[in-house]
Design an enzyme around this catalytic site. Structure first.
Site, PDB file in Angstrom:
ATOM      1  N   ASP A   1     -18.293 -99.165   4.197  1.00  0.00           N
ATOM      2  CA  ASP A   1     -18.576 -97.619   3.703  1.00  0.00           C
ATOM      3  C   ASP A   1     -20.619 -97.988   4.292  1.00  0.00           C
ATOM      4  O   ASP A   1     -20.972 -97.091   4.155  1.00  0.00           O
ATOM      5  CB  ASP A   1     -19.092 -97.425   2.535  1.00  0.00           C
ATOM      6  CG  ASP A   1     -19.513 -96.458   2.682  1.00  0.00           C
ATOM      7  OD1 ASP A   1     -18.576 -94.725   3.334  1.00  0.00           O
ATOM      8  OD2 ASP A   1     -19.317 -96.392   1.039  1.00  0.00           O
TER       9      ASP A   1
ATOM     10  N   ASP B   1     -24.566-101.132  -1.111  1.00  0.00           N
ATOM     11  CA  ASP B   1     -23.117-101.003  -1.188  1.00  0.00           C
ATOM     12  C   ASP B   1     -21.703-101.840  -1.023  1.00  0.00           C
ATOM     13  O   ASP B   1     -21.345-100.947   0.369  1.00  0.00           O
ATOM     14  CB  ASP B   1     -23.040 -99.693  -1.704  1.00  0.00           C
ATOM     15  CG  ASP B   1     -21.962 -98.895  -2.454  1.00  0.00           C
ATOM     16  OD1 ASP B   1     -21.599 -99.762  -2.890  1.00  0.00           O
ATOM     17  OD2 ASP B   1     -22.114 -97.294  -2.118  1.00  0.00           O
TER      18      ASP B   1
HETATM   19  N1  LIG Z   1     -31.085-103.032  -5.155  1.00  0.00           N
HETATM   20  C1  LIG Z   1     -31.044-101.471  -5.071  1.00  0.00           C
HETATM   21  N2  LIG Z   1     -32.629-101.422  -5.170  1.00  0.00           N
HETATM   22  C2  LIG Z   1     -33.168 -99.904  -5.515  1.00  0.00           C
HETATM   23  N3  LIG Z   1     -31.807 -98.747  -5.709  1.00  0.00           N
HETATM   24  C3  LIG Z   1     -30.986 -99.188  -5.404  1.00  0.00           C
HETATM   25  C4  LIG Z   1     -30.487-100.616  -5.589  1.00  0.00           C
HETATM   26  N4  LIG Z   1     -29.131-100.758  -5.629  1.00  0.00           N
HETATM   27  C5  LIG Z   1     -28.776 -99.367  -5.314  1.00  0.00           C
HETATM   28  N5  LIG Z   1     -29.328 -98.657  -5.703  1.00  0.00           N
HETATM   29  C6  LIG Z   1     -29.725 -97.193  -5.977  1.00  0.00           C
HETATM   30  O1  LIG Z   1     -28.388 -96.542  -6.385  1.00  0.00           O
HETATM   31  C7  LIG Z   1     -27.371 -95.601  -6.036  1.00  0.00           C
HETATM   32  C8  LIG Z   1     -26.848 -95.901  -6.077  1.00  0.00           C
HETATM   33  O2  LIG Z   1     -25.872 -97.092  -5.175  1.00  0.00           O
HETATM   34  P1  LIG Z   1     -24.664 -97.697  -4.619  1.00  0.00           P
HETATM   35  O3  LIG Z   1     -24.540 -97.108  -3.002  1.00  0.00           O
HETATM   36  O4  LIG Z   1     -24.519 -99.445  -4.520  1.00  0.00           O
HETATM   37  O5  LIG Z   1     -23.672 -97.294  -5.557  1.00  0.00           O
HETATM   38  P2  LIG Z   1     -22.583 -96.781  -5.128  1.00  0.00           P
HETATM   39  O6  LIG Z   1     -20.855 -96.957  -4.925  1.00  0.00           O
HETATM   40  O7  LIG Z   1     -22.692 -95.636  -3.838  1.00  0.00           O
HETATM   41  O8  LIG Z   1     -22.157 -94.957  -6.852  1.00  0.00           O
HETATM   42  P3  LIG Z   1     -20.793 -94.221  -6.466  1.00  0.00           P
HETATM   43  O9  LIG Z   1     -20.322 -94.013  -5.176  1.00  0.00           O
HETATM   44  O10 LIG Z   1     -20.593 -93.839  -8.259  1.00  0.00           O
HETATM   45  O11 LIG Z   1     -22.087 -93.019  -6.410  1.00  0.00           O
HETATM   46  C9  LIG Z   1     -28.518 -95.787  -4.491  1.00  0.00           C
HETATM   47  O12 LIG Z   1     -28.031 -95.110  -2.803  1.00  0.00           O
HETATM   48  C10 LIG Z   1     -30.004 -96.466  -4.426  1.00  0.00           C
HETATM   49  O13 LIG Z   1     -30.648 -95.595  -4.750  1.00  0.00           O
HETATM   50 MG   LIG Z   2     -23.739 -96.139  -2.035  1.00  0.00          MG
END
Ligand SMILES: Nc1ncnc2c1ncn2[C@@H]1O[C@H](COP(=O)(O)OP(=O)(O)OP(=O)(O)O)[C@@H](O)[C@H]1O
Ligand SMILES: [Mg+2]
Length: 231
Positions: free
Chosen positions: A168, A185
């Site tokens: 992804d 992610d």
């Molecule tokens: N380690 C991190 N530090 C800072 N911000 C983070 C971090 N991990 C995630 N984020 C923030 O949180 C958001 C969502 O995280 P992530 O992409 O891992 O989840 P996701 O699986 O896409 O969630 P969903 O699909 O439910 O939206 C990211 O787009 C980012 O803005």
């Molecule tokens: Mg994401």
């Protein structure tokens, strides 16, 4: 307690187990009392606690069927309970393992700290504010070409050192902080030898080409594959 306040708001998606997990993580000094919400998506809520980011998966999420399909594509996972809870716990364990594998392979990812049930704790990327997504800053970047080649290099390491395909990879799953790219992610990532790996890889390569386009780097698929050392 601040997260009891948050829990009030999120009690529709967070169960009591999640609250207990947060308590335990606090007792074990992985997280602090203070939590603030960074992002809320379909599957997970990402919170901040000091220098940690806490990704909390919703137990009753709507992507459950899709997650089963992704888990079944991973040859490391032999069997798992097909209940909502079983799927989420397996999913979080998989994300943590992928993150750890990438971190150990010196890929620029948030440092993984611990996971428990539906909660994953990792390094928070950012200062007062969370680091922006590449998507948010891509048009304003000065050194677009360098950023693109840094991204390609991270993908090359994901494939050859961590031996994974991200699955992804897009400007929505890359953070940009202090001139550096961070890959996030990684829950859906699978080993590069999986039967479904080539399908994941093709998708990631298309996305990489798209990112290249956005960053003003014109190259075709073959050139990109050469750069990635994947032919
Ligand atoms: N380690 C991190 N530090 C800072 N911000 C983070 C971090 N991990 C995630 N984020 C923030 O949180 C958001 C969502 O995280 P992530 O992409 O891992 O989840 P996701 O699986 O896409 O969630 P969903 O699909 O439910 O939206 C990211 O787009 C980012 O803005
Ligand atoms: Mg994401």
């Amino acid at each position: 307690m601040k997260y009891r306040e948050i829990w009030k708001v999120y009690s529709k998606v967070f169960d009591l187990t999640t609250l207990n997990v947060l308590e335990e993580l606090k007792e074990d000094k992985f997280i602090l009392e203070d939590l603030s919400i960074v992002s809320e998506g379909k599957e997970a809520v990402v919170c901040r606690s000091g220098d940690k980011a806490i990704k909390i998966y919703k137990i009753m999420n709507i992507s459950y069927k899709r997650q089963i399909k992704y888990l079944e594509a991973d040859p490391r996972i032999r069997s798992f309970p097909k209940t909502q809870v079983g799927v989420i716990y397996t999913w979080v364990k998989k994300e943590f393992k992928n993150l750890r594998k990438m971190f150990k392979s010196l890929i620029s990812v948030p440092a993984p700290y611990v996971y428990k049930k539906n909660v994953l704790v990792m390094e928070f990327i950012g200062d007062e504010e969370p680091a922006p997504l590449l998507h948010e800053v891509i048009d304003k970047l000065e050194d677009k070409e360098k950023v693109f080649f840094d991204i390609v290099e991270e993908y090359r390491k994901i494939y050859h050192k961590a031996r994974l395909v991200h699955g992804d990879f897009s400007e929505y799953n890359l953070l940009y902080y202090k001139g550096k790219i961070y890959v996030i992610d990684v829950s859906q990532s699978i080993p590069n030898y999986s039967p479904a790996a080539s399908e994941y890889l093709e998708k990631d390569i298309e996305n990489l080409l798209f990112i290249g386009n956005r960053l003003g780097v014109k190259l075709d698929k073959l050139e990109l594959k050469r750069m990635l050392n994947i032919l």
